[in-house]
Design a protein around this motif. Structure first.
Motif, PDB file in Angstrom:
ATOM      1  N   ILE A  35       0.848  -1.191   0.000  1.00 55.71           N
ATOM      2  CA  ILE A  35       0.000   0.000   0.000  1.00 55.71           C
ATOM      3  C   ILE A  35       0.889   1.248   0.000  1.00 55.71           C
ATOM      4  CG2 ILE A  35      -1.777   1.299   1.281  1.00 55.71           C
ATOM      5  CD1 ILE A  35      -2.780  -1.412   0.257  1.00 55.71           C
ATOM      6  N   ASN A  37       0.558   5.436   0.111  1.00 50.54           N
ATOM      7  CA  ASN A  37      -0.312   6.616   0.241  1.00 50.54           C
ATOM      8  C   ASN A  37      -0.012   7.602  -0.877  1.00 50.54           C
ATOM      9  OD1 ASN A  37      -1.585   5.737   2.613  1.00 50.54           O
ATOM     10  ND2 ASN A  37       0.126   6.426   3.851  1.00 50.54           N
ATOM     11  N   ASN A  55      -6.850   1.794   5.047  1.00 54.67           N
ATOM     12  CA  ASN A  55      -5.796   2.408   4.225  1.00 54.67           C
ATOM     13  C   ASN A  55      -6.196   3.819   3.799  1.00 54.67           C
ATOM     14  OD1 ASN A  55      -4.165   0.086   4.264  1.00 54.67           O
ATOM     15  ND2 ASN A  55      -5.348  -0.826   2.617  1.00 54.67           N
ATOM     16  N   GLN A  58      -6.055   6.113   6.908  1.00 54.80           N
ATOM     17  CA  GLN A  58      -4.684   6.471   7.281  1.00 54.80           C
ATOM     18  C   GLN A  58      -4.093   7.502   6.325  1.00 54.80           C
ATOM     19  OE1 GLN A  58      -3.344   2.450   7.469  1.00 54.80           O
ATOM     20  NE2 GLN A  58      -3.607   2.307   9.686  1.00 54.80           N
ATOM     21  N   SER A  59      -4.379   7.330   5.042  1.00 57.68           N
ATOM     22  CA  SER A  59      -3.870   8.282   4.053  1.00 57.68           C
ATOM     23  C   SER A  59      -4.473   9.676   4.288  1.00 57.68           C
ATOM     24  CB  SER A  59      -4.198   7.793   2.641  1.00 57.68           C
ATOM     25  OG  SER A  59      -3.656   8.673   1.688  1.00 57.68           O
ATOM     26  N   TYR A 144      -4.890   6.308  -2.060  1.00 55.16           N
ATOM     27  CA  TYR A 144      -3.795   5.341  -1.902  1.00 55.16           C
ATOM     28  C   TYR A 144      -3.793   4.383  -3.083  1.00 55.16           C
ATOM     29  CZ  TYR A 144      -7.108   1.714  -0.369  1.00 55.16           C
ATOM     30  OH  TYR A 144      -8.140   0.819  -0.314  1.00 55.16           O
ATOM     31  N   THR A 146      -2.805   0.391  -4.265  1.00 57.33           N
ATOM     32  CA  THR A 146      -2.464  -0.993  -3.912  1.00 57.33           C
ATOM     33  C   THR A 146      -1.727  -1.612  -5.090  1.00 57.33           C
ATOM     34  OG1 THR A 146      -4.505  -1.176  -2.621  1.00 57.33           O
ATOM     35  CG2 THR A 146      -3.410  -3.231  -3.178  1.00 57.33           C
TER      36      THR A 146
END
Length: 220
Positions: A35, A37, A55, A58-59, A144, A146
């Motif tokens: 992952i 960001n 995810n 958090q980003s 983000y 992946t």
């Protein structure tokens, strides 16, 4: 019980790994996805925020001006996502285990509102499709990325722990599933497995801890 070889398709925390080792599992672990960001502009943000993964949360929290968004209501997927956002000062007014359930709540109860959906590059169409069909005003910001990190697992394992559809996809690029028992974090992840795979157990709640718990219970 003799030790059972089990593969986790993501690197577990010390506590998570310890829970399995205490139950006599040999844990092999590897990150099958990565992952990253992304930087993004926080302009043209609608009245409500949709966040469907940790995810994405958090980003968003890493953005220097994310405090400006704390006046907005948040709709999210996942208990851990909800906790992370609530503890950071965001007002989460609805959360569900799956994007399909969240889409239902939004389209049935909050259809007159406008939304900004913070997503990743491999997100499913479930939510955007439902919002479009219900003619709900929304925009989308990718926060983000992946990427798949496939690798060959040479050790023989009896069970595999899967935590995302992209993790399944990455694993299958270098490996095949024969008789292994597959433990999945949710139905979307289980759906990503080939139709030939019959030994699937889906966690009661979509969390890593619940996947581990199912695994321990199954082999007791």
């Amino acid at each position: 019980m003799s030790n059972i070889n089990i593969l986790s398709t993501k690197i577990l925390s010390d506590n998570q790994k310890q829970a399995l080792e205490s139950a006599n599992f040999n844990v092999i672990e590897a990150d099958f996805i990565q992952i990253k960001n992304q930087k993004f502009e926080l302009n043209e943000i609608n009245d409500n925020l949709i966040i469907t993964s940790q995810n994405a949360a958090q980003s968003l929290l890493l953005q220097p001006d994310c405090d400006a968004l704390k006046t907005k209501n948040v709709f999210c997927v996942g208990l851990k996502t909800k906790i992370l956002l609530s503890e950071s000062g965001f007002n989460v007014i609805a959360y569900t285990g799956y994007a399909s359930d969240l889409a239902e709540i939004i389209t049935l109860i909050y259809a007159n509102e406008s939304y900004t959906f913070f997503s990743g590059n491999l997100r499913k169409e479930t939510l955007p499709k439902a919002l479009k069909e219900a003619k709900i005003k929304f925009n989308e910001i990718q926060v983000y990325e992946t990427s798949l990190t496939p690798q060959k697992i040479k050790a023989a394992v009896e069970a595999i722990l899967f935590f995302s559809p992209s993790g399944v996809e990455s694993y299958l690029k270098e490996n095949t599933i024969k008789k292994e028992l597959c433990f999945c974090i949710g139905e979307t992840t289980a759906d990503a497995l080939p139709k030939t795979v019959k030994n699937i157990i889906i966690a009661a709640q979509p969390s890593i801890e619940d996947v581990i718990e199912e695994c321990i219970e199954e082999y007791k």
